[in-house]
Design an enzyme around this catalytic site. Structure first.
Site, PDB file in Angstrom:
ATOM      1  N   GLU A 106      26.524 -43.617  33.149  1.00  0.00           N
ATOM      2  CA  GLU A 106      28.046 -43.547  33.659  1.00  0.00           C
ATOM      3  C   GLU A 106      28.883 -43.220  32.947  1.00  0.00           C
ATOM      4  OE1 GLU A 106      28.888 -45.217  36.483  1.00  0.00           O
ATOM      5  OE2 GLU A 106      27.252 -46.191  37.085  1.00  0.00           O
ATOM      6  N   GLU A 110      31.128 -40.546  35.215  1.00  0.00           N
ATOM      7  CA  GLU A 110      32.366 -41.046  35.061  1.00  0.00           C
ATOM      8  C   GLU A 110      33.735 -39.837  34.233  1.00  0.00           C
ATOM      9  OE1 GLU A 110      33.537 -44.881  35.005  1.00  0.00           O
ATOM     10  OE2 GLU A 110      32.364 -45.373  36.756  1.00  0.00           O
ATOM     11  N   PRO A 128      31.510 -66.678  35.499  1.00  0.00           N
ATOM     12  CA  PRO A 128      30.430 -67.633  35.748  1.00  0.00           C
ATOM     13  C   PRO A 128      30.607 -68.681  36.829  1.00  0.00           C
ATOM     14  CG  PRO A 128      31.182 -67.717  33.660  1.00  0.00           C
ATOM     15  CD  PRO A 128      32.118 -66.640  34.235  1.00  0.00           C
ATOM     16  N   GLU A 154      34.950 -43.217  44.579  1.00  0.00           N
ATOM     17  CA  GLU A 154      35.312 -43.139  43.280  1.00  0.00           C
ATOM     18  C   GLU A 154      36.571 -42.037  43.106  1.00  0.00           C
ATOM     19  OE1 GLU A 154      32.057 -44.756  40.606  1.00  0.00           O
ATOM     20  OE2 GLU A 154      32.051 -42.677  40.824  1.00  0.00           O
TER      21      GLU A 154
END
Length: 199
Positions: A106, A110, A128, A154
């Site tokens: 990544e 990116e 959670p 993106e």
């Protein structure tokens, strides 16, 4: 005096999923409605978003070169946030992919950077209350140019900011992304800890 429900005192029932039904299958997430046994023995329905997990990385430039490293951040368009937000490079785990490999992948995709060194910081649950997503947080350094590769959905640009500036942006509410806040805070502690010992 009874401890009450808040402390779950005296409850010995086995907790967890009793049954469930998948109600949505998507490209990134799945949604289940699970029947869950709670700590007091009762059973109820919970909606659960299933996620493969993700990795995020605080990339530090100039760790050895000066009093304070620079942090590589991306300013990315997020539909859910109704605009552009500041983030550390991050993405979901591919099937069978170790978190470390995901973090490095990544970072290159990116931010267009490869990292020679990588250190795990922590693993955190994102929300959670309704999802099992875990994000693995890393710090990376010894950076060199790599090949940037963005997906069609993106939209982002890359920035280099001092570590102290990013922490100030967290305090001022300019950085609002949860994984980024966690990762930057832990990275700042990591930098303080290594101090003059080197990395």
């Amino acid at each position: 005096m009874s401890a009450g429900r808040a402390g779950h005192s005296g409850h010995s029932a086995r907790t967890g999923r009793v049954a469930g039904e998948r109600v949505y299958t998507g490209r990134t997430i799945h949604v289940d409605v699970d029947q869950v046994r709670f700590p007091d023995g009762s059973v109820g329905a919970l909606e659960m978003v299933r996620h493969p997990g993700a990795a995020a990385v605080v990339a530090l430039d100039g760790v050895r070169d000066g009093p304070e490293p620079l942090v590589i951040l991306v300013r990315q368009y997020r539909y859910a946030a109704e605009g552009f937000i500041w983030e550390v490079p991050a993405g979901k785990l591919e099937p069978g992919e170790p978190p470390e490999a995901c973090a490095l992948r990544e970072l290159e995709e990116e931010a267009g950077l490869r990292a020679g060194r990588l250190q795990r910081l922590a693993s955190v649950y994102t929300t959670p209350g309704f999802t099992d997503e875990v994000i693995h947080l890393f710090v990376a350094w010894d950076l060199e140019p790599g090949r940037m590769s963005h997906e069609a959905s993106e939209f982002m640009d890359v920035h280099r900011l001092s570590l102290s500036r990013t922490i100030a942006m967290v305090a001022d509410g300019e950085i609002r992304d949860a994984k980024t806040i966690c990762a930057l805070t832990l990275a700042a502690r990591w930098v303080d800890r290594i101090g003059s010992c080197g990395v």
